[in-house]
Design a protein around this motif. Sequence first.
Motif, PDB file in Angstrom:
ATOM      1  N   VAL A 130       0.965  -1.335  -0.066  1.00 60.82           N
ATOM      2  CA  VAL A 130      -0.114  -0.017   0.207  1.00 60.82           C
ATOM      3  C   VAL A 130       0.936   1.149  -0.159  1.00 60.82           C
ATOM      4  CG1 VAL A 130      -1.769   1.151   1.356  1.00 60.82           C
ATOM      5  CG2 VAL A 130      -1.795  -1.253   1.355  1.00 60.82           C
ATOM      6  N   ARG A 131       0.637   2.155  -0.891  1.00 63.53           N
ATOM      7  CA  ARG A 131       1.446   3.435  -0.857  1.00 63.53           C
ATOM      8  C   ARG A 131       0.448   4.566  -0.715  1.00 63.53           C
ATOM      9  NH1 ARG A 131       3.866   4.285  -6.683  1.00 63.53           N
ATOM     10  NH2 ARG A 131       1.662   5.052  -7.012  1.00 63.53           N
ATOM     11  N   CYS A 132       0.971   5.519   0.059  1.00 70.06           N
ATOM     12  CA  CYS A 132       0.359   6.899   0.259  1.00 70.06           C
ATOM     13  C   CYS A 132       1.442   7.965   0.228  1.00 70.06           C
ATOM     14  CB  CYS A 132      -0.355   6.918   1.766  1.00 70.06           C
ATOM     15  SG  CYS A 132      -0.891   8.185   2.189  1.00 70.06           S
ATOM     16  N   LYS A 133       1.021   8.872  -0.765  1.00 67.22           N
ATOM     17  CA  LYS A 133       1.865  10.011  -0.753  1.00 67.22           C
ATOM     18  C   LYS A 133       1.145  11.447  -0.543  1.00 67.22           C
ATOM     19  CE  LYS A 133       3.902   8.587  -5.115  1.00 67.22           C
ATOM     20  NZ  LYS A 133       3.868   8.890  -6.823  1.00 67.22           N
ATOM     21  N   MET A 134       1.499  12.039   0.690  1.00 73.14           N
ATOM     22  CA  MET A 134       1.009  13.126   1.073  1.00 73.14           C
ATOM     23  C   MET A 134       1.724  14.425   1.037  1.00 73.14           C
ATOM     24  SD  MET A 134       0.157  11.517   5.044  1.00 73.14           S
ATOM     25  CE  MET A 134      -0.686  13.088   5.678  1.00 73.14           C
ATOM     26  N   TRP A 135       0.928  15.534   0.493  1.00 72.32           N
ATOM     27  CA  TRP A 135       1.464  17.004   0.412  1.00 72.32           C
ATOM     28  C   TRP A 135       0.631  17.843   0.432  1.00 72.32           C
ATOM     29  CZ3 TRP A 135      -0.218  14.007  -3.553  1.00 72.32           C
ATOM     30  CH2 TRP A 135      -0.993  14.409  -4.474  1.00 72.32           C
ATOM     31  N   ARG A 136       1.288  19.270   0.887  1.00 71.64           N
ATOM     32  CA  ARG A 136       0.504  20.472   1.165  1.00 71.64           C
ATOM     33  C   ARG A 136       0.805  21.341  -0.146  1.00 71.64           C
ATOM     34  NH1 ARG A 136       0.334  22.070   7.107  1.00 71.64           N
ATOM     35  NH2 ARG A 136      -1.837  22.845   6.365  1.00 71.64           N
ATOM     36  N   GLY A 137      -0.192  22.272  -0.341  1.00 68.66           N
ATOM     37  CA  GLY A 137       0.113  23.313  -1.530  1.00 68.66           C
ATOM     38  C   GLY A 137      -0.470  23.112  -2.749  1.00 68.66           C
ATOM     39  N   GLU A 138      -0.259  23.936  -3.818  1.00 70.70           N
ATOM     40  CA  GLU A 138      -0.807  23.556  -5.123  1.00 70.70           C
ATOM     41  C   GLU A 138      -0.030  23.020  -5.829  1.00 70.70           C
ATOM     42  OE1 GLU A 138      -3.786  24.534  -6.281  1.00 70.70           O
ATOM     43  OE2 GLU A 138      -4.414  25.399  -4.030  1.00 70.70           O
ATOM     44  N   GLY A 139      -0.176  22.331  -6.937  1.00 70.85           N
ATOM     45  CA  GLY A 139       0.695  21.590  -7.788  1.00 70.85           C
ATOM     46  C   GLY A 139       0.973  20.210  -7.733  1.00 70.85           C
ATOM     47  N   GLU A 140       1.918  19.707  -8.184  1.00 70.93           N
ATOM     48  CA  GLU A 140       2.106  18.261  -7.982  1.00 70.93           C
ATOM     49  C   GLU A 140       3.028  17.811  -6.933  1.00 70.93           C
ATOM     50  OE1 GLU A 140       3.722  16.999 -11.763  1.00 70.93           O
ATOM     51  OE2 GLU A 140       1.919  17.248 -13.100  1.00 70.93           O
ATOM     52  N   PHE A 141       2.952  16.641  -6.771  1.00 70.10           N
ATOM     53  CA  PHE A 141       3.781  16.262  -5.711  1.00 70.10           C
ATOM     54  C   PHE A 141       5.320  15.955  -5.702  1.00 70.10           C
ATOM     55  CE2 PHE A 141       5.859  12.129  -3.821  1.00 70.10           C
ATOM     56  CZ  PHE A 141       5.494  12.445  -2.551  1.00 70.10           C
ATOM     57  N   HIS A 142       6.147  16.304  -4.874  1.00 70.27           N
ATOM     58  CA  HIS A 142       7.318  16.290  -5.013  1.00 70.27           C
ATOM     59  C   HIS A 142       8.021  15.609  -3.750  1.00 70.27           C
ATOM     60  CE1 HIS A 142       8.039  18.677  -8.797  1.00 70.27           C
ATOM     61  NE2 HIS A 142       7.002  19.469  -8.046  1.00 70.27           N
ATOM     62  N   GLY A 143       8.387  14.386  -3.805  1.00 68.36           N
ATOM     63  CA  GLY A 143       8.904  13.615  -2.649  1.00 68.36           C
ATOM     64  C   GLY A 143      10.064  13.313  -2.391  1.00 68.36           C
ATOM     65  N   VAL A 144      10.502  12.900  -1.163  1.00 70.91           N
ATOM     66  CA  VAL A 144      11.935  12.533  -0.911  1.00 70.91           C
ATOM     67  C   VAL A 144      11.792  10.821  -0.738  1.00 70.91           C
ATOM     68  CG1 VAL A 144      12.329  14.709   0.104  1.00 70.91           C
ATOM     69  CG2 VAL A 144      11.126  12.972   1.533  1.00 70.91           C
ATOM     70  N   ALA A 145      12.902  10.439   0.020  1.00 73.57           N
ATOM     71  CA  ALA A 145      12.831   8.958   0.104  1.00 73.57           C
ATOM     72  C   ALA A 145      11.634   8.598   1.082  1.00 73.57           C
ATOM     73  CB  ALA A 145      14.349   8.647   0.916  1.00 73.57           C
ATOM     74  N   PRO A 146      11.348   7.311   0.399  1.00 76.06           N
ATOM     75  CA  PRO A 146       9.850   6.998   1.081  1.00 76.06           C
ATOM     76  C   PRO A 146      10.228   6.365   2.551  1.00 76.06           C
ATOM     77  CG  PRO A 146      10.748   5.220  -0.239  1.00 76.06           C
ATOM     78  CD  PRO A 146      11.556   6.457  -0.631  1.00 76.06           C
ATOM     79  N   ILE A 147       9.384   6.609   3.363  1.00 71.82           N
ATOM     80  CA  ILE A 147       9.389   5.808   4.754  1.00 71.82           C
ATOM     81  C   ILE A 147       8.445   4.474   4.461  1.00 71.82           C
ATOM     82  CG2 ILE A 147       8.345   5.743   7.244  1.00 71.82           C
ATOM     83  CD1 ILE A 147       8.120   8.941   6.734  1.00 71.82           C
TER      84      ILE A 147
END
Length: 509
Positions: A130-147
């Motif tokens: 199961v994968r979950c991406k969370m972010w705030r603000g407008e635009g697309e997600f920019h992630g770092v290394a996963p937990i």
Amino acid sequence: MDSGGQGVTILWYIENYSFCSYEKGETLPSPDLKPDGLEGTSWFLGLFPRGATDGHKDFVSLYLRRGIDNGPAYVSVKFELSILAEDGSVLSSKEYDHSFGRWYQHGSGDFLKMDELLYLRNFPRDVLTVRCKMWRGEGEFHGVAPICFRTCIGVETISFRHEVDNFSTLKPNQKHTIRIPSPLEKDCFLTSSLYFTFNSCRDGEMMVKITPPVGRYILCKRRISLVQFGCLIWSREDDNRFDVERKDIQELPLSFTRQAILNKKSEYLKGDKLALLCECSFSTCRVYEKIGETPVKMPIEAQKQRNNQEPGKNISKINFNTSKYPSAQEDMKDLFVKQCLTDIRLKTKTKSFSAHRSVLCARSPVFERMLTSDMKERNTSCIEVDDLGDDVVQQLLLFLYSDTVQNLQWEMATQLYYAADKYEVGRLKAVCSSFLVEHLSPTNAGELLLLADTHSDADLKGVVEDFILDHDKEGFFSKEWEMLGKMNPVLAGETMLLKYKRYSEVNEL
């Protein structure tokens, strides 16, 4: 549109997923975390393997839930939930944008059809991602290394021989039963019963009934073989893990009759003895977080994320089997069960429980003060706990030794919460709080509000107040709320005043 904000990716690997025996409405929670940039809020994922409600009984439901924390009352986040096959391909993915209050959840009850998820080809190693991406603000997600989180569904496999002497003298519907001890649970037994029917429809049909050892053990697989003279003559295997309805396989007929065995007595019976070889796999209904009880190869998606390499490359040339050795948690639980070298007693009004000073001191600051200062408990080797019931002390000690509680119910959770608060066992208090909030309803919210207020638990009280105000029409007119008003009119009045204040704030906007 701007470039978006930096977010967090959670990868949650659920091992032995096909053995998950949760029923409709039961949630499998991920470990929780407090991501950076979300104002100290706490989050976890909630997976309902057989649907969250009656309307979702044919689906897997998946939600993101905010926990109990000291963050702001409401936090808005964007998030994407996905279920992945082991090769990293997306089976289902949905994107959301919601505001979360404490203990609020958002997601989808019909996230993925259950029969699509249970289809074996997607999970040859029985690991669900199961994968979950969370972010705030407008635009697309920019992630770092996963937990990365890992949850392992407990599985116990038991093999045994069921032998019936003087088989030819067995009477119709006369059960020949044996007991096999569970290797994991002390004084618990699996039972196997063999008999043959006698009626006009199924004359002489051989039946075998396998009864699980304890509690909520669920029989998921069974293989029964007829053996004689060291040779396998016949075999039948039953497996309900991939059934949407999960049919009961405890009691099923074999594919031969008593007379068929007697007709080939020289081949099937040695000295009039019938010998069956049985292998059964059970879901133990235990969930282990972050550490697995069985070695499982890391899914391909995890290999890509962690090592940034192509599938098929060698991650490790050696995989030592650690599952045959007990974990520290199991050893500690065994120490409690065996009562070995105990040196302190906890005494209720009716019973005395033996324990170890070192364990009590390590797990509870209150017990540590009692046993290391000049208090009477240090010299008498006895701690009076006459305000706790026998079952509560048993569960409290079990948690101190093993970090687990068994068969938690509402009343027990409220009493354990009291004990955890009194003896400053913070982790147990959090477990009980989560359980109680999970089972909140308009009829018990007043009771939990009173409990939180009595123990000055602002976090728990805030969650219950939010729930009561969201269900005011059901709660304020119930008999339970009327009872709360008589027991603590100040608390009831404060809560109703809070409803008025929030109503006024909304109208002023």
